[in-house]
Design a protein around this motif. Structure first.
Motif, short mmCIF file in Angstrom:
data_model
loop_
_atom_site.label_atom_id
_atom_site.label_comp_id
_atom_site.label_asym_id
_atom_site.label_seq_id
_atom_site.Cartn_x
_atom_site.Cartn_y
_atom_site.Cartn_z
N ARG A 32 0.74 -1.06 -0.03
CA ARG A 32 0.15 0.04 0.15
C ARG A 32 0.72 1.12 -0.09
O ARG A 32 0.64 2.45 -0.77
CB ARG A 32 -1.17 -0.15 1.24
N GLU A 33 2.00 1.23 0.72
CA GLU A 33 2.96 2.29 0.89
C GLU A 33 3.42 2.43 -0.80
O GLU A 33 3.69 3.68 -1.07
CB GLU A 33 4.00 2.10 1.85
N ALA A 34 3.58 1.41 -1.37
CA ALA A 34 4.11 1.47 -2.62
C ALA A 34 3.30 2.01 -3.54
O ALA A 34 3.74 3.07 -4.41
CB ALA A 34 4.77 0.32 -3.06
N ASP A 35 2.00 1.85 -3.35
CA ASP A 35 0.98 2.42 -4.39
C ASP A 35 0.87 3.72 -4.01
O ASP A 35 0.49 4.74 -4.85
CB ASP A 35 -0.20 1.78 -4.22
N ARG A 65 3.71 5.58 -5.61
CA ARG A 65 3.57 5.60 -6.99
C ARG A 65 2.49 6.80 -7.55
O ARG A 65 2.75 7.50 -8.49
CB ARG A 65 2.72 4.41 -7.66
N SER A 66 1.39 7.11 -6.77
CA SER A 66 0.47 8.37 -6.82
C SER A 66 1.21 9.48 -6.58
O SER A 66 0.96 10.46 -7.36
CB SER A 66 -0.64 7.98 -5.76
N GLU A 67 2.22 9.48 -5.39
CA GLU A 67 2.81 10.94 -5.39
C GLU A 67 3.72 11.02 -6.44
O GLU A 67 4.01 12.12 -6.94
CB GLU A 67 3.63 10.57 -4.07
N MET A 68 4.17 9.99 -6.82
CA MET A 68 5.41 10.16 -7.98
C MET A 68 4.57 10.73 -9.28
O MET A 68 5.08 11.56 -10.14
CB MET A 68 6.28 8.77 -8.21
N THR A 69 3.47 10.13 -9.58
CA THR A 69 2.80 10.64 -10.66
C THR A 69 2.24 11.90 -10.71
O THR A 69 2.22 12.78 -11.67
CB THR A 69 1.50 9.66 -11.03
N LEU A 74 10.72 19.53 -6.60
CA LEU A 74 9.96 18.57 -7.23
C LEU A 74 10.97 17.41 -7.91
O LEU A 74 10.48 16.30 -7.57
CB LEU A 74 8.98 19.13 -8.21
N ARG A 75 11.99 17.80 -8.58
CA ARG A 75 12.72 16.68 -9.05
C ARG A 75 13.56 16.17 -7.88
O ARG A 75 13.52 14.66 -8.11
CB ARG A 75 13.81 17.48 -9.92
N GLN A 76 14.13 16.67 -6.89
CA GLN A 76 14.52 15.99 -5.71
C GLN A 76 13.68 15.12 -4.94
O GLN A 76 14.04 14.03 -4.62
CB GLN A 76 15.24 17.00 -4.86
N ARG A 77 12.47 15.67 -4.81
CA ARG A 77 11.26 14.73 -4.17
C ARG A 77 11.07 13.64 -4.96
O ARG A 77 10.98 12.40 -4.35
CB ARG A 77 10.17 15.53 -3.94
N ASN A 78 11.01 13.79 -6.25
CA ASN A 78 10.50 12.61 -7.14
C ASN A 78 11.58 11.61 -6.96
O ASN A 78 11.58 10.21 -7.10
CB ASN A 78 10.51 13.24 -8.52
N ASP A 79 12.92 12.01 -7.25
CA ASP A 79 14.27 11.03 -7.03
C ASP A 79 14.05 10.15 -5.62
O ASP A 79 14.31 9.16 -5.55
CB ASP A 79 15.50 11.94 -7.03
N ARG A 80 13.66 11.02 -4.72
CA ARG A 80 13.69 10.27 -3.11
C ARG A 80 12.40 9.31 -3.45
O ARG A 80 12.62 8.13 -2.93
CB ARG A 80 13.37 11.32 -2.31
N THR A 81 11.24 9.68 -3.88
CA THR A 81 10.27 8.81 -3.97
C THR A 81 10.62 7.52 -4.79
O THR A 81 10.30 6.51 -4.51
CB THR A 81 8.95 9.59 -4.55
N ARG A 82 11.20 7.65 -5.93
CA ARG A 82 11.75 6.68 -6.72
C ARG A 82 12.81 5.69 -6.30
O ARG A 82 12.42 4.60 -6.10
CB ARG A 82 12.11 7.14 -8.06
N ALA A 83 13.73 6.22 -5.19
CA ALA A 83 14.30 5.49 -4.48
C ALA A 83 13.75 4.55 -3.48
O ALA A 83 13.98 3.58 -3.28
CB ALA A 83 15.47 6.49 -3.85
N ALA A 84 12.69 5.36 -2.69
CA ALA A 84 12.04 4.40 -1.90
C ALA A 84 11.21 3.31 -2.44
O ALA A 84 11.08 2.30 -1.86
CB ALA A 84 11.13 5.59 -1.21
N LEU A 141 7.29 -3.99 -8.23
CA LEU A 141 6.60 -2.78 -7.52
C LEU A 141 6.57 -1.43 -8.47
O LEU A 141 5.72 -0.93 -8.59
CB LEU A 141 6.74 -2.38 -6.36
N LEU A 142 7.81 -1.28 -9.03
CA LEU A 142 7.93 -0.08 -9.81
C LEU A 142 7.65 -0.36 -11.26
O LEU A 142 8.34 -0.84 -12.13
CB LEU A 142 9.58 0.25 -9.87
N GLU A 143 6.65 -0.10 -11.63
CA GLU A 143 6.02 -0.12 -13.09
C GLU A 143 6.57 1.01 -13.94
O GLU A 143 7.04 1.95 -13.49
CB GLU A 143 4.39 0.01 -12.97
#
Length: 466
Positions: free
Chosen positions: A188-191, A194-198, A373-383, A437-439
């Protein structure tokens, strides 16, 4: 009714018969005797219904075993008095024997409740040398436990409950082991990530489109030059709507600026026309002043020679003063007109400069937000990638049951609705798998962040020019 003839016959419960009282001849009883008599029958009926409940464990009769706790009640009549030589709770020992008062050990292993009741009645009749077997009723107070082991949170021994299933047994044991149960939370956290990344990628698209618009406004371009990757994704509804919205805003701001500049230009033109009119008016007044001054000088000359009429001098002086006053007022109006024109020109320049500075400030803020935003997306992708490496998703749950009467080492496959019996050993196995998990859609398009300074520094330099 006190002298009624009472007949007590066999009371049938399911497939078992319990004799609750012998048939008696009609006789007169005392109220106390009748009360005791009916009290005994009521107790026997309650125990009979309890035996019926115990017999509802399944289609087969429940067979007693070690650790079963039973309640035994024996009813016997002695001289019209109800007696209970055995009444209490007893536990079946590890050898399958149950120890009772008066008669000692009675074998209960593999015996049904009616069978054990008959055995106790028989032994009591022989022990006490009774003419009739006493009536014995038995109910189960607590079943022997069952056992659960494997991938559950708290494996071990648990008290049995009637009609228990495999799924209910797992819930008693705390559910699946936390490492497995926590996998659902991780998913659920991954989902959520993913929504946060989108959302973050879409926000970056919005910021980059805004940057293109602001750069076009700063450089006074007639149109917006959007990034190539955004133009290549115009078929996406969200991107098409985004570019269309920024274009509409750009055109509206251009029209507003053009309208403002046109109004300011008309105002300056009016000031110029007024200055021209004031110049002509001032020139005419100057010419009139010179003419009036010459007339006054001529009159004074004639007056010295005695050729002028008296009273004319005062009129000429008044006319000259009036012309001079209007000439000075026209000069002051010319100065005021020039000042208003200068203010209008300064307002136009200030408006343009303010618009430039606002656009530059917005561009800088937008680029800062884009970088955040780019830095946050990088952290989200890493998570998400980290969750992907440790995520033990639930695969298939396997259940197996070992029953006490099964051959040694044999197991029976089960499912979530399989009934559990007392003494069973439930084995729970969760097979793990590691899905992706990482589509691919999470990565999104290659996000290009414009270099800081190309259009911004040039715009700042232009804004600083006089």
């Amino acid at each position: 009714m006190i002298a009624a003839e009472l007949y007590f016959q066999r009371f049938t419960v399911g497939a078992h018969h319990y004799l609750v009282g012998p048939a008696q001849e009609s006789r007169y009883w005392s109220t106390r005797s009748i009360f005791r008599r009916w009290h005994g029958y009521f107790s026997a009926c309650v125990l009979a219904f309890a035996s019926l409940w115990c017999g509802s464990l399944g289609a087969q009769e429940y067979e007693l075993g070690p650790q079963d706790k039973i309640r035994v009640a024996v009813v016997e009549w002695v001289l019209e008095e109800l007696r209970s030589p055995i009444n209490g709770e007893f536990t079946v020992g590890s050898t399958g024997l149950v120890s009772l008062p008066l008669i000692g050990d009675v074998s209960a292993l593999g015996t049904t409740l009616p069978g054990l009741a008959a055995s106790i009645s028989e032994k009591l009749k022989a022990k006490l040398e009774l003419s009739e077997e006493p009536k014995t009723s038995i109910e189960i107070v607590a079943f022997r436990p069952f056992y659960i082991l494997g991938d559950v949170e708290r494996p071990g021994e648990y008290a049995y409950r009637p009609a228990m299933t495999v799924l209910q047994a797992i819930s008693l044991a705390g559910g699946f082991r936390r490492s497995e149960a926590g996998a659902l939370q991780l998913k659920r956290e991954a989902d959520s990530l993913r929504s946060e990344m989108t959302a973050g990628l879409h926000a970056m698209d919005e910021h980059r489109a805004r940057e293109a618009r602001l750069e076009a406004e700063i450089e006074s371009r007639p149109s917006i030059q959007f990034p190539d990757d955004l133009l290549g994704r115009q078929k996406e509804p969200a991107i098409a709507e985004l570019l269309h919205g920024e274009t509409l805003l750009f055109e509206a701001r251009r029209r507003a600026l053009a309208s403002n500049m046109q109004s300011s230009s008309r105002l300056i033109t009016l000031f110029d026309e007024e200055a021209t009119s004031l110049g002509r008016y001032s020139a005419a007044l100057a010419e009139q002043r010179e003419m009036t001054s010459r007339q006054l000088k001529l009159f004074l000359s004639l007056k010295e020679r005695g050729l002028a009429l008296p009273g004319r001098e005062l009129d000429l002086e008044r006319a000259l003063a009036d012309v001079q006053s209007r000439h000075r007022e026209a000069g002051a109006q010319t100065i005021r007109n020039a000042q208003e024109r200068a203010r209008a020109e300064a307002a136009v320049a200030q408006s343009l400069e303010q618009r430039q500075m606002e656009a530059i400030t917005q561009l800088r803020e937008t680029r800062t937000a884009t970088e955040t935003l780019r830095q946050r997306n990088d952290r989200t992708r890493a998570a998400i990638s980290m969750i992907q490496t440790i995520y033990p998703d639930h695969g298939r749950q396997d259940y197996a049951i070992v029953r006490p009467d099964s051959p040694a080492g044999s197991q029976a496959a089960a499912h979530e609705s399989t009934a559990i019996r007392p003494g069973d050993v439930l084995q729970v196995t969760v097979r793990q798998q590691h899905p992706q998990l990482l589509e691919p859609s999470v990565e999104g398009p290659d996000q290009h962040v414009p270099e800081q300074g190309t259009g911004l520094v040039a715009a700042e330099e232009r804004a600083g020019e006089p």
